[in-house]
Design a protein around this motif. Structure first.
Motif, PDB file in Angstrom:
ATOM      1  N   ARG A  51       0.834  -1.052   0.108  1.00 18.52           N
ATOM      2  CA  ARG A  51      -0.141   0.026  -0.133  1.00 18.52           C
ATOM      3  C   ARG A  51       0.964   1.216   0.140  1.00 18.52           C
ATOM      4  O   ARG A  51       0.553   2.076  -0.682  1.00 18.52           O
ATOM      5  CB  ARG A  51      -0.958   0.166   1.125  1.00 18.52           C
ATOM      6  N   VAL A  52       2.050   1.304   0.774  1.00 18.10           N
ATOM      7  CA  VAL A  52       2.683   2.458   0.766  1.00 18.10           C
ATOM      8  C   VAL A  52       3.481   2.593  -0.657  1.00 18.10           C
ATOM      9  O   VAL A  52       3.436   3.918  -1.059  1.00 18.10           O
ATOM     10  CB  VAL A  52       3.823   2.345   1.855  1.00 18.10           C
ATOM     11  N   ALA A  53       3.811   1.618  -1.250  1.00 16.12           N
ATOM     12  CA  ALA A  53       4.554   1.485  -2.698  1.00 16.12           C
ATOM     13  C   ALA A  53       3.520   2.414  -3.384  1.00 16.12           C
ATOM     14  O   ALA A  53       3.955   3.254  -4.371  1.00 16.12           O
ATOM     15  CB  ALA A  53       4.960   0.420  -2.899  1.00 16.12           C
ATOM     16  N   GLY A  54       2.246   1.876  -3.359  1.00 14.28           N
ATOM     17  CA  GLY A  54       1.242   2.728  -4.239  1.00 14.28           C
ATOM     18  C   GLY A  54       1.094   4.011  -3.900  1.00 14.28           C
ATOM     19  O   GLY A  54       1.087   4.748  -4.983  1.00 14.28           O
ATOM     20  N   LEU A  55       1.085   4.474  -2.637  1.00 15.68           N
ATOM     21  CA  LEU A  55       1.182   5.974  -2.317  1.00 15.68           C
ATOM     22  C   LEU A  55       2.173   6.406  -2.931  1.00 15.68           C
ATOM     23  O   LEU A  55       2.285   7.687  -3.378  1.00 15.68           O
ATOM     24  CB  LEU A  55       1.112   5.949  -0.843  1.00 15.68           C
ATOM     25  N   PHE A  56       3.415   5.876  -2.734  1.00 13.07           N
ATOM     26  CA  PHE A  56       4.811   6.673  -3.451  1.00 13.07           C
ATOM     27  C   PHE A  56       4.408   6.557  -4.934  1.00 13.07           C
ATOM     28  O   PHE A  56       4.771   7.653  -5.485  1.00 13.07           O
ATOM     29  CB  PHE A  56       5.844   5.368  -3.118  1.00 13.07           C
ATOM     30  N   ASP A  57       3.788   5.855  -5.737  1.00 14.61           N
ATOM     31  CA  ASP A  57       4.030   5.909  -7.125  1.00 14.61           C
ATOM     32  C   ASP A  57       3.033   7.122  -7.267  1.00 14.61           C
ATOM     33  O   ASP A  57       3.367   7.691  -8.366  1.00 14.61           O
ATOM     34  CB  ASP A  57       3.287   4.488  -7.436  1.00 14.61           C
ATOM     35  N   TYR A  58       1.813   7.204  -6.626  1.00 13.36           N
ATOM     36  CA  TYR A  58       0.971   8.361  -6.806  1.00 13.36           C
ATOM     37  C   TYR A  58       1.719   9.534  -6.642  1.00 13.36           C
ATOM     38  O   TYR A  58       1.593  10.519  -7.634  1.00 13.36           O
ATOM     39  CB  TYR A  58      -0.199   8.314  -5.947  1.00 13.36           C
ATOM     40  N   PHE A  74      13.606  11.134  -5.914  1.00 11.40           N
ATOM     41  CA  PHE A  74      12.683  10.839  -5.259  1.00 11.40           C
ATOM     42  C   PHE A  74      13.014   9.452  -4.187  1.00 11.40           C
ATOM     43  O   PHE A  74      12.997   8.167  -4.973  1.00 11.40           O
ATOM     44  CB  PHE A  74      11.219  10.602  -5.780  1.00 11.40           C
ATOM     45  N   ALA A  75      12.833   9.481  -3.177  1.00  9.59           N
ATOM     46  CA  ALA A  75      12.909   8.300  -2.085  1.00  9.59           C
ATOM     47  C   ALA A  75      11.923   8.493  -0.897  1.00  9.59           C
ATOM     48  O   ALA A  75      11.563   9.516  -0.589  1.00  9.59           O
ATOM     49  CB  ALA A  75      14.233   8.221  -1.556  1.00  9.59           C
ATOM     50  N   MET A  76      11.324   7.371  -0.298  1.00  8.68           N
ATOM     51  CA  MET A  76      10.846   7.322   0.808  1.00  8.68           C
ATOM     52  C   MET A  76      11.205   6.177   1.690  1.00  8.68           C
ATOM     53  O   MET A  76      11.696   5.125   1.139  1.00  8.68           O
ATOM     54  CB  MET A  76       9.134   6.898   0.484  1.00  8.68           C
ATOM     55  N   GLY A  77      11.315   6.383   3.017  1.00  5.81           N
ATOM     56  CA  GLY A  77      11.773   5.349   4.130  1.00  5.81           C
ATOM     57  C   GLY A  77      10.582   5.276   5.161  1.00  5.81           C
ATOM     58  O   GLY A  77      10.187   6.229   5.542  1.00  5.81           O
ATOM     59  N   VAL A  78      10.322   4.242   5.639  1.00  8.59           N
ATOM     60  CA  VAL A  78       9.661   4.070   6.920  1.00  8.59           C
ATOM     61  C   VAL A  78      10.201   3.173   8.047  1.00  8.59           C
ATOM     62  O   VAL A  78      11.113   2.087   7.599  1.00  8.59           O
ATOM     63  CB  VAL A  78       8.315   3.528   6.616  1.00  8.59           C
ATOM     64  N   CYS A  79      10.128   3.582   9.162  1.00  7.95           N
ATOM     65  CA  CYS A  79      10.490   2.666  10.371  1.00  7.95           C
ATOM     66  C   CYS A  79       9.459   2.678  11.366  1.00  7.95           C
ATOM     67  O   CYS A  79       9.070   3.801  11.692  1.00  7.95           O
ATOM     68  CB  CYS A  79      11.886   3.229  10.878  1.00  7.95           C
ATOM     69  N   SER A  80       9.125   1.632  11.739  1.00 12.14           N
ATOM     70  CA  SER A  80       7.967   1.448  12.688  1.00 12.14           C
ATOM     71  C   SER A  80       8.595   1.487  14.059  1.00 12.14           C
ATOM     72  O   SER A  80       9.981   1.458  14.253  1.00 12.14           O
ATOM     73  CB  SER A  80       7.294   0.267  12.680  1.00 12.14           C
ATOM     74  N   ILE A  81       7.835   1.860  15.303  1.00 16.30           N
ATOM     75  CA  ILE A  81       8.326   1.973  16.614  1.00 16.30           C
ATOM     76  C   ILE A  81       8.901   0.517  16.972  1.00 16.30           C
ATOM     77  O   ILE A  81       9.511   0.254  18.122  1.00 16.30           O
ATOM     78  CB  ILE A  81       7.223   2.313  17.545  1.00 16.30           C
ATOM     79  N   ASP A  82       8.571  -0.504  16.267  1.00 16.68           N
ATOM     80  CA  ASP A  82       9.198  -1.613  16.445  1.00 16.68           C
ATOM     81  C   ASP A  82      10.572  -2.060  15.423  1.00 16.68           C
ATOM     82  O   ASP A  82      11.263  -3.225  15.456  1.00 16.68           O
ATOM     83  CB  ASP A  82       8.303  -2.817  16.374  1.00 16.68           C
ATOM     84  N   GLY A  83      10.837  -1.044  14.919  1.00 17.76           N
ATOM     85  CA  GLY A  83      12.109  -1.169  14.041  1.00 17.76           C
ATOM     86  C   GLY A  83      11.887  -1.923  12.534  1.00 17.76           C
ATOM     87  O   GLY A  83      12.867  -2.346  12.010  1.00 17.76           O
TER      88      GLY A  83
END
Ligand code: GLU
Length: 437
Positions: free
Chosen positions: A116-123, A147-156
């Motif tokens: 889902r996040v990759a889809g948002l990135f494409d938009y 253009f780049a995006m990264g995510v890290c959850s509170i569990d790493g």
């Protein structure tokens, strides 16, 4: 979600033991019992174990999974023996693997989340307009289309993506993103009361480098150049500027997952040789008595420009955002970087002042604390869940990354993370008997 967050009463920096280093000797027996139970449940197929870890968004080089890594690597892709699996496993490591196996990490279904996040990135990639508007010549030479995006959850749990090969590894200077981090640093050093005697906490409604003060002759807030320069004047003012820069870089490193902080020397030199506006702003502030006693304008400004030139990639920036999302404890290094109170203050001002004079609109549309910089960097914090980083240097009229803002908008359409998302849930629809109506 409170697990993982152990915040000390006062916020001394990164000197406390990491969460997985025990002040009292660890209980070996309990750890061994937990590891044995896990082994019985998961088995010793090295490929399956690796797959389990990676599907959850973790990697085997995660420092928290040291024993498992040694066991899987030792098995060379074959079968992990029970003894190797349990050898040095701590209770904390067993706990993390157990939660991972239960699907009980902050982002439960990581593969779906990634898609889902990759889809948002494409938009967001389609928002390819905007200008490199920086007054810093070396910054204006960076590739505008990265253009780049990264995510890290509170569990790493981590994931990064780039539009073109290599974009996801691009280093960029943090610029104003560092203002949010430095605000936290100064709060820890001097305390809220003293800090805010010198810097306000209202949006100014004006440009980030405007020569203006509030009615008490303070910079309006820490997220503007004026406030950020005063912030720097409070960070160990008696030390040499290099030592102050090192100190800030070390805190950055602890919060950003442990990798060395980079430094864009060309950008530093370029800005240092043409910082007329920031000098004008600083002299104006000195005339009005804004600098705390004992601080030096030139050194504060030098530190400010150095901090703007600290380099990151989206991985490290998302880890810093996750540290804020996690109440000040870096999920990857387990270091207590900021106290919870500091984090609450930082997030409050990110929400109201973090996006230049677009902050009100961003709070309205996105409703998440965020901080952007003129390099095209943006960090977005989803408290209690995750931190996001976006890098795309084309800026909109208010100085924010165009794709960064677009990505943020899409994010809160896809996930219920806007601060007021809970009011969107109709309680009647949530009742079990509503189906009969
Ligand atoms: N180094 C930039 C300046 O002082 C930072 C501006 C920003 O990112 O907002 O003008």
């Amino acid at each position: 979600m409170t697990r993982h967050i152990r915040t000390p009463a006062s916020g001394a920096f990164a000197t406390r033991p990491a969460q997985f280093e025990h002040a009292n000797p660890p209980d070996q027996d309990r750890a061994r019992e937990a590891a044995k139970a896990l082994f019985a449940r998961l088995g010793g197929d090295a490929a399956k174990l690796r797959d389990l870890i990676e599907r959850a968004g973790l990697t085997l080089d995660d420092p928290r999974l040291g024993c498992l890594r040694a066991a899987v690597e030792g098995a060379g892709g074959g079968v992990v023996g029970e003894d190797a699996f349990c050898a040095t496993m701590s209770e904390a490591e067993a706990g993390l693997i157990g939660r991972l196996a239960d699907g009980d990490l902050a982002i439960a279904n990581f593969p779906v989340f990634k898609t889902r996040v990759a889809g948002l990135f494409d938009y967001a990639a389609g928002a390819d307009w905007g200008e490199m508007r920086s007054a810093i010549p070396a910054l204006a030479k960076r590739d505008p289309d990265a253009f780049a995006m990264g995510v890290c959850s509170i569990d790493g749990q981590r994931f990064r993506i780039g539009l073109r090969d290599g974009d996801e590894k691009t280093d960029f200077s943090l610029q104003s993103v560092m203002k949010a981090v430095n605000y936290g640093v100064a709060l820890e050093l001097v305390g809220t009361e003293l800090y805010h005697r010198h810097v306000g906490r209202e949006p100014s409604g004006q440009g980030y480098n405007e020569i203006t003060l509030d009615e008490r002759k303070r910079p309006h807030n820490p997220m503007l150049n004026a406030g950020a320069i005063i912030t720097c004047s409070m960070i160990h003012p008696t030390w040499q500027v290099e030592a102050r820069h090192d100190f800030v870089s070390r805190i950055w490193r602890a919060g950003a997952g442990g990798a060395e902080a980079g430094f864009a020397r060309d950008i530093y030199e370029s800005e240092a040789s043409g910082s007329d506006r920031n000098y004008a702003l600083s002299y104006f502030m000195r005339e009005h008595g804004c600098f705390p006693e004992g601080s030096d304008l030139h050194e504060a400004l030098d530190l400010y420009i150095r901090c703007c030139s600290i380099e990151s990639d989206v991985d490290r920036l998302s880890a810093m955002a996750a540290t804020l999302a996690n109440g000040g404890v870096c999920p990857l290094t387990e270091r207590h970087v900021f106290s919870r109170q500091t984090v609450r203050h930082v997030l409050s001002l990110m929400l109201t002042c973090g996006m230049y004079d677009f902050s009100g609109e961003f709070a309205f549309q996105v409703g998440l604390p965020a901080k952007s910089g003129v390099s095209g960097a943006l960090m977005i914090v989803v408290p209690g869940v995750a931190g996001f980083a976006v890098y795309s240097p084309r800026l909109g009229p208010k100085g924010n990354s165009v794709r960064g803002v677009e990505f943020s908008r899409r994010l809160v359409e896809a996930f219920p993370w806007h601060v007021y998302a809970p009011v969107m849930v109709d309680p009647d629809l949530a009742r079990p008997d509503s189906a009969k109506a």
